[in-house]
Design an enzyme around this catalytic site. Sequence first.
Site, PDB file in Angstrom:
ATOM      1  CB  SER A 159      -7.190   2.314  -8.108  1.00 32.11           C
ATOM      2  OG  SER A 159      -7.356   3.536  -7.417  1.00 32.11           O
ATOM      3  CE1 TYR A 166      -5.079  -0.543  -3.560  1.00 35.89           C
ATOM      4  CE2 TYR A 166      -5.234   1.740  -4.282  1.00 35.89           C
ATOM      5  CZ  TYR A 166      -5.717   0.455  -4.285  1.00 35.89           C
ATOM      6  OH  TYR A 166      -6.834   0.145  -5.032  1.00 35.89           O
TER       7      TYR A 166
END
Length: 342
Positions: free
Chosen positions: A138, A151
């Site tokens: 990501s 995260y």
Amino acid sequence: MSQVVAITGASAGVGRAVARLFAERGARVALMARGEKGLAAAAEDVSERGGEPMTIGLDVSDAQAVVDAVNRIEERFGPIDVWVNAAFTGAFARLIDLTPQEFRRATEVTYLGYVHGTMAALKPMVQRNRGTIVQVGSALAYRGIPLQSAYCGAKHAIQGFTESLRCELLHDRSAVRVTMVQLPAVNTPQFSWLLSRLPKQAQPVPPIYQPEVAARAIVFAADHPQRREYWVGRSTMLTLLANKIAPGLLDRYLARTGFSGQQTDQPRDEDQPANLWHPADGEGAKDWGAHGIFDDRARDRAPEQWVSEHRRLLLGLAGTAAAAGAGAAAVLGRRPRRRTAG
């Protein structure tokens, strides 16, 4: 023999979309996740698209379960050609609103799950001296944002872990490849099933892309693992570049916009499931599929992806054009000598 592909987090979201795409190529696809309903539906997807499915219910935080899965896959399908790490969980909340146990659990799944998958797949690949591992990353692997500390921390850890492994493989002159795909905001079910302590419905930060955009990039990376990583989407490129140039300004910008930008104007459903400890697509639950609830706002194309995938070609063409331009300038710059009367 058809390609053997193993995917963690294959029951929904990006992992589900990746499984469908590999199935269209006739691959034998091992699907791993916790949710029974999602796994069964993912297996149907693979069969309908021409692939051969195998489902394994497991929690990637259990290292031995992942090792056992590798053995089962290779016993049935043969050597694994591509291993895709896509499983994760997390929470939408301020850090002070999370418990240490919740943070640890998110880290065990999202970070250690990748470590366990990589370690288990790597051993037989190294012995055969072939195979590819794709880490689904990501933009948040480089740039942390508010309300997703667990995260972001896990994705940063995966980035460093993968770089370390890549160096080891290069040192050993191994033919095994590991690459990482850095994704933008994607329209997956995570915004409807992750633990949330936000007052309003969580949403991806626009621009939002469909999971098929991510899947195409991941399959391309599996086919071209010589590149260390791929960036998908304009927002990923701009975020990573901005973080390199002015990280402090980006801190302030995200402090102003990161809270409202990750929430819609609708209140959060008090009955929303939280898949931190238990799958949201377990027994008796629905199949969530690949898409989330933002289809009307999600893009199904990322033109910048083509640029990322063909960077070497473009650099070569740019170099050729520059050389040709320099040559032309040199020729045009030569002035003929005037003849003097004599």
